[in-house]
Scaffold this active site. Sequence first.
Site: not given
Lengths: 502, 140
Positions: A130-132
């Site tokens: 989700d963040c990368y």
Amino acid sequence: MEEKSLVEINERIRDGSVKVVTAEEMPDLVDELGPAGAVREVDVVTTGTFGAMCSSGVFLNLGHSDPPIKISRAYLNQVEAYGGIAAVDLFLGATQPSLDRGAEYGGAHVIEDLVAGKHIEVDAEGPGTDCYPRLDLETSLRLDDFNQATMVNPRNAYQNYNAAINSSERTLHTYMGTLLPRNGNVHYSGAGILNPICNDPEFEYIGMGTRIFLGGGQGYIIGSGTQHDPKSGFSTLMVTGDLKGMSPDYLRAATFHRYGPTLYVGIGVPIPMLNERMARNAAIRDEDIITSIVDYGVPRRSRPLVRQVSYKELKSGLVEIDGRDVKTSPLSSYHHARMISKALKASIEAGEFPLTAQAAPLPRIGSCRPMKQTKEYPMVSDVMSRDVLTVREDMGIEAAAKAIVKGSFDHLPIVNDRGRLIGIVTSWDISKAVAMGGIAKVSEIMSKHVYSARLDEPIELAARTLDTHSISALPVVDKECQVIGMITSNHLSRLFARRRSH
Amino acid sequence: MKLMLHVAPKIVRQPLISSVIIETSALINIERASIDAVSGEIVIEVSPDKCQEVREAFERRGVQVLMLEMPVIRDEEECVHCGACVSICPTGTFRFEDWAVVADSGKCIQCGACVVACPHRALRLILKQPQMDGATTIGP
Ligand code: SF4
Ligand code: SF4
């Protein structure tokens, strides 16, 4: 006792009055002036070494892409760098071969190319989070494009390294270079008189935090290197430095044929003459530095010692082995070691290289134990067949043909009257001899160049012998060269298949 | 003076060297010979005064002749004067001069041992490359 402080020496480095000599010049000075006189006359002795240092590498930070990626695998010019550190930090090791060019281009070559200002093709993969969210990435980067490129070498600048010889019958290609058969040459590594640790063996100056010459730039000793073992004279250093300040003159990629890539690293350490003991230590000569010549013809961890030798003898180009003069040559460059000691001298004299106080001493007790092996690997004696049939060299072809039909192998080891292995024939050799006719004894058709395995040898070694010589069976011999078994590629493939199925 | 002879397959079985010796009465020393199914490569040593004559005699027989004036070709940018080529050379072509490695001309027999032994891939033969297993060859 004549003494001076590091503060005084740094004062002289600042005001340009510092007196620096290289470790090559120091012994004569100490002979002439005595240790006390040498401490008065000389402030700093510079050392240098330039050789293959496999345990080297670089931490690289690539910066974040958009959308960002958490790199799990990365390839720089097709050389894999370790991606298991955060999102865009990588560690590129010097000895990693490339996917496309194998050993001819590896991590060391990427490092040299970066330092030379070339572009490097980067391929990276990530799992997508989700963040990368990004899954893969291709880009082309130069050294300046990385946020950080920090060299961290876990084991450099060995105090001492064994020299290598090869008593076996074939040429060996090793990390000690090409070793000719039958003790054809001796290869050694190391700068001898210019070796940093040999000039400060008690670590009075060298310690954690010591500023050094590294790859043409300035670096630091972070601590003792891996396998650091001062008790047996094998101390090592772990060092770091900013790759961006380094130069391809002092950082060179290399490939040892059939071994792999490695990096030649230039390291120089300045040693201040703080007292007479340090002056005496820095007066060491090549004849005082002793190492061992060991036999690489025996592919085991403890290679047999052939003899002790001084660097003076090694550097003379010839050493005596068993009454014969054998040619020696180095793998490390004394030419460059000398350049480094002079470059370091010049930069101290120019006021660019202040000396450092240790943040902490290096450990006096190290560890270089053999690996703890928790899984037992079989020996040749565990796998071989014992129902081997041998025949005497004077046996007739007809009888040998009968023997091979009766026996369980395609190979018939030939022994002399004392039972020693002297040759081998295959069923093919015998059928050919029978078909051609006119051949009386097996000794006429046997191959005299016979490879064998030792009873107490790990099967890996027998497997390598079979593989290197593309043969399918080896007689197994005991210490007296009596044939007591046979090991074949079938034995080995059965064993490896079993191992894999577990 | 060393000459390298390249012998094409169709003439490889002829007694070339003997016939050249008889014709020129030169003293010829065979330094190295590798002959296989596809061609032959022979390195011979002859005295400088007979060199031209011997060369022409071979060329008339269809042999390609190369004078080995240079030992091996060294890329000075790549060489770090380590010395890994020194003790492995069968003819002692390389030696140290104040710790710089120098090559003596006229000794090399183009065997290629130093080309694979040089860790810095600084050396190559005048003509062909020995095979580095599974790797790109160096040179042009
Ligand atoms: S081995 Fe290669 S790098 Fe080393 S001295 Fe010889 S030519 Fe130079
Ligand atoms: S090619 Fe052979 S003979 Fe020529 S320099 Fe190299 S090792 Fe020596």
